[in-house]
Write a protein that holds these residues in place. Structure first.
Motif, mmCIF file in Angstrom:
data_model
loop_
_atom_site.group_PDB
_atom_site.id
_atom_site.type_symbol
_atom_site.label_atom_id
_atom_site.label_comp_id
_atom_site.label_asym_id
_atom_site.label_seq_id
_atom_site.Cartn_x
_atom_site.Cartn_y
_atom_site.Cartn_z
ATOM 1 N N SER A 134 1.144 9.067 7.181
ATOM 2 C CA SER A 134 2.240 8.091 7.009
ATOM 3 C C SER A 134 3.555 8.821 6.764
ATOM 4 O O SER A 134 4.639 8.281 7.051
ATOM 5 C CB SER A 134 1.938 7.137 5.841
ATOM 6 N N VAL A 183 -1.508 9.171 -4.361
ATOM 7 C CA VAL A 183 -2.580 8.234 -3.988
ATOM 8 C C VAL A 183 -3.964 8.740 -4.408
ATOM 9 O O VAL A 183 -4.762 7.994 -4.963
ATOM 10 C CB VAL A 183 -2.544 8.000 -2.457
ATOM 11 N N GLN A 184 -4.259 10.001 -4.123
ATOM 12 C CA GLN A 184 -5.627 10.481 -4.361
ATOM 13 C C GLN A 184 -5.854 10.932 -5.797
ATOM 14 O O GLN A 184 -6.992 11.109 -6.213
ATOM 15 C CB GLN A 184 -5.972 11.613 -3.380
ATOM 16 N N HIS A 240 0.076 13.113 4.054
ATOM 17 C CA HIS A 240 -0.629 12.055 4.776
ATOM 18 C C HIS A 240 0.134 11.723 6.052
ATOM 19 O O HIS A 240 1.350 11.900 6.122
ATOM 20 C CB HIS A 240 -0.703 10.815 3.865
ATOM 21 N N GLY A 251 0.842 -1.202 0.000
ATOM 22 C CA GLY A 251 0.000 0.000 0.000
ATOM 23 C C GLY A 251 0.870 1.243 0.000
ATOM 24 O O GLY A 251 2.105 1.174 0.017
ATOM 25 N N ALA A 252 0.204 2.389 -0.001
ATOM 26 C CA ALA A 252 0.956 3.645 -0.116
ATOM 27 C C ALA A 252 1.727 3.983 1.153
ATOM 28 O O ALA A 252 2.747 4.670 1.083
ATOM 29 C CB ALA A 252 0.010 4.781 -0.469
ATOM 30 N N THR A 253 1.274 3.506 2.291
ATOM 31 C CA THR A 253 2.027 3.765 3.518
ATOM 32 C C THR A 253 3.414 3.148 3.373
ATOM 33 O O THR A 253 4.437 3.796 3.639
ATOM 34 C CB THR A 253 1.276 3.170 4.740
ATOM 35 N N HIS A 310 -6.607 0.627 -3.369
ATOM 36 C CA HIS A 310 -7.963 0.578 -2.774
ATOM 37 C C HIS A 310 -8.665 1.929 -2.853
ATOM 38 O O HIS A 310 -9.832 2.055 -2.484
ATOM 39 C CB HIS A 310 -7.951 0.028 -1.340
ATOM 40 N N LYS A 311 -7.958 2.948 -3.375
ATOM 41 C CA LYS A 311 -8.608 4.251 -3.571
ATOM 42 C C LYS A 311 -9.302 4.321 -4.930
ATOM 43 O O LYS A 311 -9.956 5.306 -5.236
ATOM 44 C CB LYS A 311 -7.574 5.380 -3.470
ATOM 45 N N ASN A 356 5.425 5.167 0.630
ATOM 46 C CA ASN A 356 5.938 6.442 1.147
ATOM 47 C C ASN A 356 7.111 6.196 2.092
ATOM 48 O O ASN A 356 8.169 6.835 1.984
ATOM 49 C CB ASN A 356 4.842 7.184 1.930
ATOM 50 N N ASP A 387 3.329 11.928 -3.328
ATOM 51 C CA ASP A 387 2.285 10.950 -3.003
ATOM 52 C C ASP A 387 1.133 11.208 -3.987
ATOM 53 O O ASP A 387 0.497 12.262 -3.936
ATOM 54 C CB ASP A 387 1.877 11.186 -1.541
ATOM 55 N N SER A 426 -1.876 3.722 -4.222
ATOM 56 C CA SER A 426 -2.637 2.743 -3.442
ATOM 57 C C SER A 426 -3.885 2.368 -4.226
ATOM 58 O O SER A 426 -4.645 3.252 -4.626
ATOM 59 C CB SER A 426 -3.022 3.371 -2.099
ATOM 60 N N MET A 431 2.689 16.187 -1.875
ATOM 61 C CA MET A 431 1.672 15.320 -2.477
ATOM 62 C C MET A 431 1.026 15.983 -3.687
ATOM 63 O O MET A 431 1.079 17.206 -3.832
ATOM 64 C CB MET A 431 0.616 14.958 -1.428
ATOM 65 N N ASN A 445 -5.949 14.441 0.467
ATOM 66 C CA ASN A 445 -7.061 13.534 0.757
ATOM 67 C C ASN A 445 -8.215 14.205 1.508
ATOM 68 O O ASN A 445 -9.350 13.766 1.403
ATOM 69 C CB ASN A 445 -6.578 12.318 1.550
HETATM 70 N N1 PLP Z 1 -1.432 8.850 1.142
HETATM 71 C C1 PLP Z 1 -2.662 9.391 1.030
HETATM 72 C C2 PLP Z 1 -2.807 10.755 0.440
HETATM 73 C C3 PLP Z 1 -3.792 8.684 1.460
HETATM 74 O O1 PLP Z 1 -5.003 9.235 1.343
HETATM 75 C C4 PLP Z 1 -3.596 7.386 2.020
HETATM 76 C C5 PLP Z 1 -4.754 6.627 2.533
HETATM 77 O O2 PLP Z 1 -5.597 7.127 3.254
HETATM 78 C C6 PLP Z 1 -2.305 6.869 2.108
HETATM 79 C C7 PLP Z 1 -1.249 7.633 1.663
HETATM 80 C C8 PLP Z 1 -2.043 5.503 2.673
HETATM 81 O O3 PLP Z 1 -2.480 4.522 1.787
HETATM 82 P P1 PLP Z 1 -2.594 2.978 2.205
HETATM 83 O O4 PLP Z 1 -3.913 2.832 2.894
HETATM 84 O O5 PLP Z 1 -2.539 2.219 0.935
HETATM 85 O O6 PLP Z 1 -1.448 2.662 3.098
#
Ligand code: PLP
Length: 428
Positions: free
Chosen positions: A112, A192-193, A110, A74-76, A215-216, A79, A190, A213, A159, A163
């Motif tokens: 993380s 992700v969004q 985020h 995942g993105a955590t 799952h988004k 990152n 990042d 990530s 980013m 989010n």
């Molecule tokens: N970065 C952003 C901007 C996010 O919105 C999220 C998830 O909420 C993450 C990172 C972390 O993603 P993951 O749930 O895949 O670890």
């Protein structure tokens, strides 16, 4: 919770639902064996993963000749791996000499990233971090990033889309400012969004590292990707050791999760234009309805001292909220600003009332839990607790209907008014 009502799921920035086609893809990739093996089904897994890497690279303008693309949990993880490996490289470059190095990060990253940086700052005396704040519109300005750069700056972290507010940063301008200052600075982004929601070109924006990530965008949770320019990846150490993913990230790949993510990404990318148009139409309708039923202000005007009403809905952003180059089309963060009585509006109570009607949204941070801190993003934009305590985020997707948004709006305004009337009557 009422059993008769269907669920109006408006929390798609937290996670999304997997449609049947994605669930089917996941099932199709189970029981294929270990992707590092040499039998036929394993070779198919390897090929699917390589096809997916090629697809991601084409979608984000990060050709695999220049960038590595590695699947993660995942993105955590993405990152943390990228940022920690760059920091470790900075430390190793000056063993025992204690030479300082500098990192610039946006204040709206985020958790993380924010929590990792705070922990590393406490443990690594040579590391200095400058946090750059957004404007009240929620955007990080390239000029502010440029001002924060120093001769010893090694990394810039900003980013693409936030989010909470949906604000989209001009990463091309930020990347240009960074590289014009010093070509060697690592630029991490990042995405992700924004991935699968708006067009991205990492190479053109001078991005060196990125986190995704799935799952988004209607893929399964627990699957992500990290993108890193090869010139940097070749000189850093992995976080997880092993032979898989060319030694960049050890551990057997999550083949069913990756197969499902591939399907989800193809669906998202192939319908990106239609989804943006659909979400913008819903957001426009929501804002028009809000305006016809209550005093509404954009936070950047409000923060500049714009007019106050006893009960006011604040849109956390600017008047360009419907510009999909400035804000994610699917996201709107509203706050109930109650300028009557002593108590602020309570977002957890509003959220509970919405959940009673099977309407799912999120609060950046709870107003009523003693331990909860106000959202670091909204605070960095200059919002006081009067605003953060009443904040509710609505995040839509391709499957959101006008009826979902209408049900949200009716219940949200009803509860905001009830809190306002109660405060007025009791003088609290
Ligand atoms: N970065 C952003 C901007 C996010 O919105 C999220 C998830 O909420 C993450 C990172 C972390 O993603 P993951 O749930 O895949 O670890």
């Amino acid at each position: 919770m009422s059993r008769k009502l269907p669920t109006a799921y408006l929390d798609n920035n937290a996670t999304t639902m997997m449609p049947k086609a994605v669930q089917d893809a996941m099932i199709a990739w189970v029981n294929r064996g270990n992707p590092s093996a040499s039998y036929a089904s394993a070779v198919q897994c390897k090929k699917m993963m390589q096809d997916f890497r090629d697809y991601i690279a084409a979608c984000i303008g990060a050709p695999l000749s220049d960038y590595d693309c590695v699947f993660t949990s995942g993105a955590t993880e993405s990152n943390c791996t990228i940022i920690q490996s760059i920091i470790e490289r900075c430390r190793c470059a000056n063993p025992g000499r204690g030479a300082k190095f500098h990192v610039v990060a946006s204040h709206i990253e985020h958790k993380s990233i924010i929590l990792m940086l705070k922990d590393l700052m406490a443990r690594i005396p040579e590391m200095d971090v400058t946090f750059v704040s957004p404007s009240p519109s929620g955007h990080i300005n390239a000029a502010d990033v440029r001002r924060a750069l120093r001769a010893d700056t090694q990394m810039v972290i900003c980013m693409h889309a936030n989010n909470e507010t949906g604000a989209i940063m001009n990463i091309a301008e930020i990347g240009r400012a960074v590289k014009e200052f010093n070509q060697q600075i690592f630029f991490h982004c990042d995405i992700v969004q924004s991935f699968g929601k708006v067009h991205i070109n990492l190479m053109r924006a001078n991005v060196d590292g990125a986190a995704i990530s799935f799952h988004k965008l209607h893929g399964p949770p627990g699957v992500g990707a990290m993108i890193m320019r090869r010139a940097f990846a070749n000189t850093t150490c992995p976080l997880l050791y092993g032979t898989q993913s060319s030694g960049r990230r050890g551990g057997t790949e999550n083949v069913p999760g990756i197969g499902a993510s591939f399907k989800a990404t193809q669906l998202a990318i192939s319908s990106i234009g239609a989804t943006v148009a659909h979400e913008l139409e819903l957001k426009k309708w929501l804002i028009e309805e809000l305006r016809s039923r209550a005093p509404v202000a954009y936070f950047d005007d409000y923060a500049r001292g714009g007019q106050r009403y006893e009960l006011q809905i604040i849109i956390m952003g600017s008047a360009s909220i419907l510009d999909s180059t400035q804000y994610l089309p699917n996201t709107i963060l509203l706050s109930v600003a109650k300028h009557v009585g002593k108590n602020h509006a309570c977002n957890t109570l509003i959220k509970q009332k919405l959940e009673d009607q099977r309407i799912i949204v999120s609060v950046g941070s709870a107003c009523s839990t003693e331990s909860s801190e106000p959202s670091h993003v909204l605070s960095a934009m200059g919002a006081s607790t009067l605003i953060t305590d009443g904040a509710i985020r609505v995040s839509m997707c391709a499957y959101t209907s006008r009826e979902d948004v209408k049900r949200f709006l009716d219940c949200f305004l009803r509860e905001a008014r009830e809190q306002y009337e109660a405060a007025r009557k009791r003088g609290i």
